[in-house]
Design a protein around this motif. Structure first.
Motif, mmCIF file in Angstrom:
data_model
loop_
_atom_site.group_PDB
_atom_site.id
_atom_site.type_symbol
_atom_site.label_atom_id
_atom_site.label_comp_id
_atom_site.label_asym_id
_atom_site.label_seq_id
_atom_site.Cartn_x
_atom_site.Cartn_y
_atom_site.Cartn_z
ATOM 1 N N TYR A 221 0.797 -1.220 0.000
ATOM 2 C CA TYR A 221 0.000 0.000 0.000
ATOM 3 C C TYR A 221 0.837 1.281 0.000
ATOM 4 C CZ TYR A 221 -3.706 -3.310 0.953
ATOM 5 O OH TYR A 221 -4.574 -4.369 0.868
ATOM 6 N N SER A 222 2.157 1.125 -0.178
ATOM 7 C CA SER A 222 2.992 2.315 -0.362
ATOM 8 C C SER A 222 2.795 2.850 -1.775
ATOM 9 C CB SER A 222 4.470 1.975 -0.160
ATOM 10 O OG SER A 222 4.744 1.701 1.181
ATOM 11 N N SER A 223 2.990 4.139 -1.959
ATOM 12 C CA SER A 223 2.925 4.693 -3.313
ATOM 13 C C SER A 223 4.160 4.252 -4.079
ATOM 14 C CB SER A 223 2.860 6.219 -3.262
ATOM 15 O OG SER A 223 4.075 6.751 -2.764
ATOM 16 N N ILE A 224 4.013 4.137 -5.388
ATOM 17 C CA ILE A 224 5.124 3.702 -6.207
ATOM 18 C C ILE A 224 6.279 4.693 -6.124
ATOM 19 C CG2 ILE A 224 4.358 4.805 -8.334
ATOM 20 C CD1 ILE A 224 5.923 1.301 -8.036
ATOM 21 N N GLU A 225 5.944 5.961 -5.934
ATOM 22 C CA GLU A 225 6.989 6.991 -5.828
ATOM 23 C C GLU A 225 7.827 6.777 -4.568
ATOM 24 O OE1 GLU A 225 3.799 7.630 -6.365
ATOM 25 O OE2 GLU A 225 3.848 8.277 -8.473
ATOM 26 N N ASP A 226 7.146 6.450 -3.457
ATOM 27 C CA ASP A 226 7.888 6.207 -2.215
ATOM 28 C C ASP A 226 8.796 4.979 -2.333
ATOM 29 O OD1 ASP A 226 6.717 8.383 -1.048
ATOM 30 O OD2 ASP A 226 5.197 7.241 0.063
ATOM 31 N N LEU A 227 8.307 3.934 -3.019
ATOM 32 C CA LEU A 227 9.125 2.732 -3.206
ATOM 33 C C LEU A 227 10.320 3.011 -4.112
ATOM 34 C CD1 LEU A 227 6.610 -0.258 -3.573
ATOM 35 C CD2 LEU A 227 8.138 0.256 -1.662
ATOM 36 N N VAL A 228 10.110 3.802 -5.158
ATOM 37 C CA VAL A 228 11.209 4.167 -6.050
ATOM 38 C C VAL A 228 12.280 4.932 -5.274
ATOM 39 C CG1 VAL A 228 11.892 5.600 -8.010
ATOM 40 C CG2 VAL A 228 9.851 4.161 -8.170
ATOM 41 N N ALA A 229 11.839 5.856 -4.435
ATOM 42 C CA ALA A 229 12.789 6.629 -3.628
ATOM 43 C C ALA A 229 13.537 5.720 -2.653
ATOM 44 C CB ALA A 229 12.043 7.730 -2.874
ATOM 45 N N PHE A 230 12.831 4.750 -2.036
ATOM 46 C CA PHE A 230 13.439 3.819 -1.097
ATOM 47 C C PHE A 230 14.494 2.952 -1.793
ATOM 48 C CE2 PHE A 230 13.692 -0.276 1.044
ATOM 49 C CZ PHE A 230 13.830 0.084 2.376
ATOM 50 N N VAL A 231 14.093 2.383 -2.941
ATOM 51 C CA VAL A 231 14.995 1.512 -3.697
ATOM 52 C C VAL A 231 16.226 2.282 -4.162
ATOM 53 C CG1 VAL A 231 15.233 0.285 -5.884
ATOM 54 C CG2 VAL A 231 13.254 -0.162 -4.422
ATOM 55 N N SER A 232 16.027 3.490 -4.642
ATOM 56 C CA SER A 232 17.153 4.301 -5.131
ATOM 57 C C SER A 232 18.118 4.642 -4.006
ATOM 58 C CB SER A 232 16.634 5.587 -5.787
ATOM 59 O OG SER A 232 15.830 5.281 -6.911
ATOM 60 N N ALA A 233 17.556 4.988 -2.845
ATOM 61 C CA ALA A 233 18.408 5.370 -1.716
ATOM 62 C C ALA A 233 19.201 4.167 -1.196
ATOM 63 C CB ALA A 233 17.559 5.965 -0.602
ATOM 64 N N LYS A 234 18.526 3.031 -1.017
ATOM 65 C CA LYS A 234 19.212 1.847 -0.488
ATOM 66 C C LYS A 234 20.193 1.263 -1.491
ATOM 67 C CE LYS A 234 17.138 2.054 3.433
ATOM 68 N NZ LYS A 234 17.900 2.412 4.653
ATOM 69 N N GLY A 235 19.850 1.405 -2.776
ATOM 70 C CA GLY A 235 20.727 0.875 -3.825
ATOM 71 C C GLY A 235 21.770 1.868 -4.278
ATOM 72 N N LYS A 236 21.810 3.050 -3.630
ATOM 73 C CA LYS A 236 22.780 4.111 -3.951
ATOM 74 C C LYS A 236 22.755 4.449 -5.442
ATOM 75 C CE LYS A 236 25.779 2.991 -0.056
ATOM 76 N NZ LYS A 236 27.130 2.589 0.406
ATOM 77 N N ASN A 237 21.517 4.505 -5.979
ATOM 78 C CA ASN A 237 21.274 4.897 -7.377
ATOM 79 C C ASN A 237 21.977 3.994 -8.390
ATOM 80 O OD1 ASN A 237 19.643 7.215 -6.725
ATOM 81 N ND2 ASN A 237 21.532 8.262 -6.112
ATOM 82 N N ARG A 238 22.162 2.728 -8.023
ATOM 83 C CA ARG A 238 22.831 1.798 -8.934
ATOM 84 C C ARG A 238 21.860 1.003 -9.798
ATOM 85 N NH1 ARG A 238 27.070 -0.433 -4.369
ATOM 86 N NH2 ARG A 238 28.412 1.428 -4.284
ATOM 87 N N PHE A 239 20.564 1.086 -9.509
ATOM 88 C CA PHE A 239 19.584 0.373 -10.327
ATOM 89 C C PHE A 239 19.376 1.134 -11.630
ATOM 90 C CE2 PHE A 239 18.425 -1.159 -6.068
ATOM 91 C CZ PHE A 239 18.353 -2.526 -6.310
ATOM 92 N N SER A 240 19.456 0.410 -12.750
ATOM 93 C CA SER A 240 19.288 1.057 -14.054
ATOM 94 C C SER A 240 17.864 1.538 -14.262
ATOM 95 C CB SER A 240 19.667 0.083 -15.176
ATOM 96 O OG SER A 240 18.885 -1.106 -15.106
ATOM 97 N N ASP A 241 16.893 0.817 -13.668
ATOM 98 C CA ASP A 241 15.482 1.209 -13.789
ATOM 99 C C ASP A 241 14.807 1.029 -12.417
ATOM 100 O OD1 ASP A 241 12.866 1.733 -14.435
ATOM 101 O OD2 ASP A 241 12.788 0.337 -16.135
ATOM 102 N N PRO A 242 14.983 1.998 -11.518
ATOM 103 C CA PRO A 242 14.418 1.858 -10.168
ATOM 104 C C PRO A 242 12.894 1.746 -10.170
ATOM 105 C CG PRO A 242 15.256 4.075 -10.525
ATOM 106 C CD PRO A 242 15.729 3.253 -11.668
ATOM 107 N N TYR A 243 12.236 2.351 -11.159
ATOM 108 C CA TYR A 243 10.770 2.258 -11.237
ATOM 109 C C TYR A 243 10.352 0.805 -11.463
ATOM 110 C CZ TYR A 243 5.926 2.972 -12.652
ATOM 111 O OH TYR A 243 4.552 2.900 -12.740
ATOM 112 N N GLU A 244 11.032 0.104 -12.405
ATOM 113 C CA GLU A 244 10.699 -1.288 -12.685
ATOM 114 C C GLU A 244 11.008 -2.164 -11.462
ATOM 115 O OE1 GLU A 244 9.539 -4.774 -14.776
ATOM 116 O OE2 GLU A 244 9.057 -2.641 -14.898
ATOM 117 N N THR A 245 12.101 -1.880 -10.776
ATOM 118 C CA THR A 245 12.442 -2.619 -9.562
ATOM 119 C C THR A 245 11.363 -2.454 -8.506
ATOM 120 O OG1 THR A 245 14.817 -2.331 -9.983
ATOM 121 C CG2 THR A 245 14.167 -2.886 -7.732
ATOM 122 N N ALA A 246 10.883 -1.197 -8.332
ATOM 123 C CA ALA A 246 9.828 -0.928 -7.352
ATOM 124 C C ALA A 246 8.528 -1.615 -7.746
ATOM 125 C CB ALA A 246 9.621 0.585 -7.222
#
Length: 436
Positions: A221-246
């Motif tokens: 129930y988190s917003s996709i934007e919050d998950l993208v921000a979480f994934v990007s921060a924890k992954g130190k912006n190393r994901f090529s497509d953080p939106y798809e990961t989220a």
């Protein structure tokens, strides 16, 4: 020494006739010794405590036996019984009093001794008889392993083996925590590679997801934007497509089983504890790696340079291999080196039938086998010839593809390592050159 020159003329025969063959059955508290001459006559039987005074009494008895029987050489064999044989082997191999007799001390594979014991029909199982069997094994020239090499190599060996122990601890912890991960986040544990949000279930981002979100509903129930921000921060912006990961993460959370609320906190605690242990082991491996690099300096510098010249083999892998090999002069061919590592396969054949499914013997040095296989796994990512060989072997069968291909690539690597070490050469750009 007669055990190093077994083939030849009368000189070798005379050396064997002048050799005392000592077998020692080692336990945590006592050492039982039996000594034979070449004719098989028992010249010495004794039992001593497995401590410094006991070792000194064994040394005195061996020296007395050598002198009283006019023998010139001594071969001492012990079963490799965990760490209990280390002190007595090191003590006897480094004894200055034994040096005039050119001592060779061997720690034997218990399986080899057990198989040799079967040649004695209806023999009792006692410590004195075990010592006799070990001594007779040496007397018959059945030893194929290398002699004990002393404290300098022992120091490197303890470090390289401890590193393997830490790696096995990490593997065991990851295997253990699979059940907890499945209970909390069932889809994350079983999804196919293409559908997983993270390539590494035990990576930093995955660990953050499993420990920082109390329940799956927090993800669903988190917003996709919050998950993208979480994934990007924890992954130190190393994901090529953080939106798809989220998106994949949220879908996996939505499709996973739900648990009673009472289970989430205990599971979180267990999973977090496992991740903390894995991190602690990783940190310790880094410390051990530095100690290995420090210890290897000054030990076989030429052979060390030969190994590290192979793309993909760094200080740790080179040190692990050298710690187990010692000196390459102990091996007459790459076949004997491969056999010592257990990188050989039993033939399964009957009549005109020959099975394609042959098992690796794995009767050799498991530590050397581990480092050779790890080295091969690294080399295939750096040397096209080895990568092509691996791919060819991978495509030849439909079962155990990776294990088989990697094992065969390791065997190919043994030939290269043996060639470089015996010729004091380096590997450079696909060519071999002399070390200056």
């Amino acid at each position: 020494h007669p055990y190093l020159f077994m083939k030849g003329g009368d000189l070798v025969k005379n050396n064997f006739m002048s050799t005392l063959f000592v077998g020692i059955d080692v336990s945590s508290r006592t050492n039982v010794l039996c000594a034979l001459n070449f004719q098989g006559d028992k010249l010495l039987n004794l039992k001593a405590l497995n401590n410094q005074p006991g070792a000194e009494s064994i040394l005195d008895s061996i020296l007395g036996c050598l002198n009283s029987n006019g023998l010139e050489y001594v071969v001492i064999a012990l079963e490799s019984t965990s760490f209990y044989s280390t002190h007595i082997a090191n003590f006897l191999s480094s004894s200055e009093e034994l040096l005039p007799f050119k001592p060779l001390v061997y720690c034997l594979n218990p399986k080899s001794v057990a198989n040799y014991r079967k040649s004695f029909v209806d023999i009792d199982k006692t410590d004195p008889l075990d010592a006799f069997v070990i001594a007779d094994f040496a007397r018959c020239g059945r030893i194929t392993s290398e002699p004990w090499r002393g404290a300098q190599f022992l120091a490197l060996q303890r470090l390289s083996r401890h590193r393997l122990h830490l790696v096995e601890c990490i593997t065991r912890e990851k295997t253990y925590m699979v059940s907890n991960i499945y209970l909390k986040f069932s889809e994350l544990a079983v999804l196919d590679k293409d559908e997983k949000p993270f390539s590494n279930t035990y990576g930093v981002t995955s660990a953050a997801v499993l420990t920082e979100f109390l329940s799956l509903d927090d993800i669903t129930y988190s917003s996709i934007e919050d998950l993208v921000a979480f994934v990007s921060a924890k992954g130190k912006n190393r994901f090529s497509d953080p939106y798809e990961t989220a998106r994949l993460l949220q879908k996996a959370a939505r499709d996973s089983y739900r648990l009673d609320q009472v289970l989430y906190e205990p599971l979180n605690t267990s999973i977090a504890s496992s991740f903390n242990l894995i991190k602690a082991f990783d940190d310790e491996i880094k410390v051990v790696d530095k100690a290995i690099e420090k210890t290897i300096k000054g030990i076989n510098p030429v052979e060390y340079q030969s190994l590290t010249s192979i793309p993909g083999i760094g200080p740790v892998l080179a040190s692990g291999i050298l710690a187990e090999i010692g000196t390459i002069t102990s091996f007459g061919s790459h076949d004997s080196l491969a056999k010592y590592a257990g990188l050989t396969w039993r033939v399964n054949q009957s009549g005109d039938y020959s099975s394609d499914d042959t098992r690796m013997t794995k009767t050799g040095n498991k530590y050397l086998r581990y480092y050779l296989i790890e080295a091969a796994n690294s080399v295939i990512n750096h040397v096209p010839e080895y990568r092509d060989f691996y791919n060819k072997k991978y495509g030849e069968v439909t079962t155990h593809c990776h294990k088989r291909a990697l094992a065969l690539t390791s065997r190919k690597l043994v030939r290269l390592i043996f060639g470089l070490l015996t010729k004091n050469q380096i590997y450079s750009s696909g060519k071999v050159g002399e070390i200056q």
